[in-house]
Scaffold this active site. Structure first.
Site, mmCIF file in Angstrom:
data_model
loop_
_atom_site.group_PDB
_atom_site.id
_atom_site.type_symbol
_atom_site.label_atom_id
_atom_site.label_comp_id
_atom_site.label_asym_id
_atom_site.label_seq_id
_atom_site.Cartn_x
_atom_site.Cartn_y
_atom_site.Cartn_z
ATOM 1 N N HIS A 39 0.827 -1.212 0.000
ATOM 2 C CA HIS A 39 0.000 0.000 0.000
ATOM 3 C C HIS A 39 0.860 1.260 0.000
ATOM 4 O O HIS A 39 0.490 2.274 -0.593
ATOM 5 C CB HIS A 39 -0.919 0.011 1.220
ATOM 6 C CG HIS A 39 -1.970 -1.045 1.216
ATOM 7 N ND1 HIS A 39 -3.010 -1.074 0.307
ATOM 8 C CD2 HIS A 39 -2.161 -2.128 2.028
ATOM 9 C CE1 HIS A 39 -3.793 -2.111 0.552
ATOM 10 N NE2 HIS A 39 -3.298 -2.772 1.593
ATOM 11 N N HIS A 220 -1.560 -1.313 13.399
ATOM 12 C CA HIS A 220 -1.182 -0.167 12.572
ATOM 13 C C HIS A 220 -0.806 0.978 13.499
ATOM 14 O O HIS A 220 -1.270 1.069 14.631
ATOM 15 C CB HIS A 220 -2.300 0.218 11.606
ATOM 16 C CG HIS A 220 -2.294 -0.590 10.352
ATOM 17 N ND1 HIS A 220 -1.667 -0.185 9.199
ATOM 18 C CD2 HIS A 220 -2.824 -1.811 10.081
ATOM 19 C CE1 HIS A 220 -1.810 -1.107 8.263
ATOM 20 N NE2 HIS A 220 -2.508 -2.107 8.773
ATOM 21 N N TYR A 309 -10.160 2.657 7.665
ATOM 22 C CA TYR A 309 -9.328 1.614 7.059
ATOM 23 C C TYR A 309 -8.054 2.243 6.505
ATOM 24 O O TYR A 309 -8.101 3.160 5.699
ATOM 25 C CB TYR A 309 -10.130 0.942 5.948
ATOM 26 C CG TYR A 309 -9.619 -0.376 5.451
ATOM 27 C CD1 TYR A 309 -9.479 -1.465 6.311
ATOM 28 C CD2 TYR A 309 -9.324 -0.567 4.099
ATOM 29 C CE1 TYR A 309 -9.048 -2.693 5.842
ATOM 30 C CE2 TYR A 309 -8.890 -1.792 3.618
ATOM 31 C CZ TYR A 309 -8.759 -2.850 4.494
ATOM 32 O OH TYR A 309 -8.329 -4.070 4.022
#
Length: 377
Positions: A39, A220, A309
């Site tokens: 990503h 995260h 997200y």
């Protein structure tokens, strides 16, 4: 006094006066630089880069290396981002480069199929995480079963875990266990969980899961808690730990692997990793690949604060540039709407709604977020 012959064992001394032996976790460290880290580079790793990173990780002692498009097997698409290579090319690069680490991949039912899983296995993938939204474990049954039939190690991966209360998340984990998962993760896709949130979810898992079922943490770093949350998870029973070199991953990235290993060393935990080698690969190989710094900044902090997200970041930034908005305004509205992974295409709809909501004073803002951007007309 009776002597004991060689090889004879005795029961441990459990008298009240003898202190209990401290429990030392033996961690299964899984690197996600070549999957979640996709990503951070818009799924553009070259095959040679994948080979270089995998070789270095293998030499540094990680137990498993996950490789795929950022959204898992078959994730390459207009909606999620076109990969520079196919999953199969990346997988072949990794499996040809490792001798000790377990080649692993990720599959999201509805994106990847059982056919994709079989192809990955044929190319050398030996472990898979089957990922669903945190309240949709029931859609993982077919894929977990197929992975077990192939003789693979398989884990359930409950994404956006902050969106389910601990008891409900544990109920979903129990479903994945019943389908055959060897391990179930608390997956903090939005980087929204605090340390207490992590503790409560792992305690809920321990209340319902078989002791033989492992638990894992995927953190995260959007609130700056990637390492802290991973430590709390281990202290509450997690044995599998996700991390990435230089934190390379969606949003502000994942738990930084080299930082976590340094902490694990200080805490006396077993992990099998070589710290300096990880540091070198993070700084010399991974950081130079970033076209946008992977860090806690105003946009990525908003991801964690709003519970969004993490892989929505680059999509929201593109929409903000296109429509003259503040990225934070888009992310705050996405969080308010409770959007989840797979709804990337709706980010443009959110941006258009915000433009339509703009006032005559030229201030573009989400009324709920309180964040404003200057008039860019």
């Amino acid at each position: 006094m009776t002597s004991l012959s060689a090889g004879t064992s005795t029961a441990p001394d459990t008298s009240p006066d003898r202190p209990a032996e401290p429990f030392v976790p033996d961690l299964y460290v899984q690197d996600v630089t070549l999957r979640d880290g996709m990503h951070a580079v818009r799924h553009r790793y070259s095959v040679e880069t994948a080979r270089t990173i995998a070789t270095a990780l293998d030499a540094s002692g990680v137990r498993a290396i996950e490789v795929a498009h950022g959204d898992g097997l078959a994730g390459s698409s207009i909606n999620y981002g076109i990969g520079a290579h196919t999953d199969w090319e990346w997988i072949e690069a990794v499996t040809a480069s490792v001798t000790n680490a377990i080649p692993t991949s990720l599959l999201l039912p509805g994106i990847g199929t059982v056919r994709d899983l079989r192809q990955a296995h044929a190319l050398g993938i030996r472990s898979v995480r089957v990922a669903t939204h945190c309240t949709e474990a029931d859609i993982s049954a077919q894929h977990i079963s197929a992975a077990r039939d192939l003789g693979m190690d398989v884990a359930g991966f409950l994404m956006m875990s902050h969106m389910a209360a601990p008891a409900e998340l544990a109920r979903q984990a129990r479903l994945m266990e019943s389908y055959g998962a060897h391990c179930v993760y608390v997956t903090d896709s939005g980087g929204r969980l605090t340390m207490d949130d992590v503790r409560d979810r792992f305690r809920a898992y321990s209340d319902v899961l078989d002791p033989a079922t492992e638990t894992g943490i995927h953190a995260h770093h959007n609130l700056g808690l990637g390492v802290a949350n991973t430590v709390v998870a281990v202290e509450n029973g997690a044995t599998r730990v996700d991390a990435s070199l230089a934190g390379q991953g969606a949003g502000a990235g994942n738990c930084p692997l080299e930082a976590f290993i340094a902490v694990a060393d200080l805490m006396g935990w077993k992990h099998g990793c070589e710290l300096f080698g990880l540091m070198d690969t993070a700084d010399d190989v991974v950081r130079p690949l970033q076209d946008r710094p992977v860090r806690v900044d105003r946009e990525t902090l908003t991801l964690g604060y709003a519970g969004v997200y993490s892989s929505f970041l680059r999509h929201a930034e593109a929409a903000a540039t296109r429509y003259g908005l503040d990225t934070r305004t888009i992310l705050a509205e996405v969080g308010r709407r409770g959007m989840v992974g797979g709804q990337e295409d709706m980010i443009v709809d959110v941006a258009l709604d915000l433009v339509a909501r703009a006032t005559g004073r030229g201030i573009v803002a989400s009324a709920e977020s309180g964040i404003t951007a200057p008039d860019q007309s």
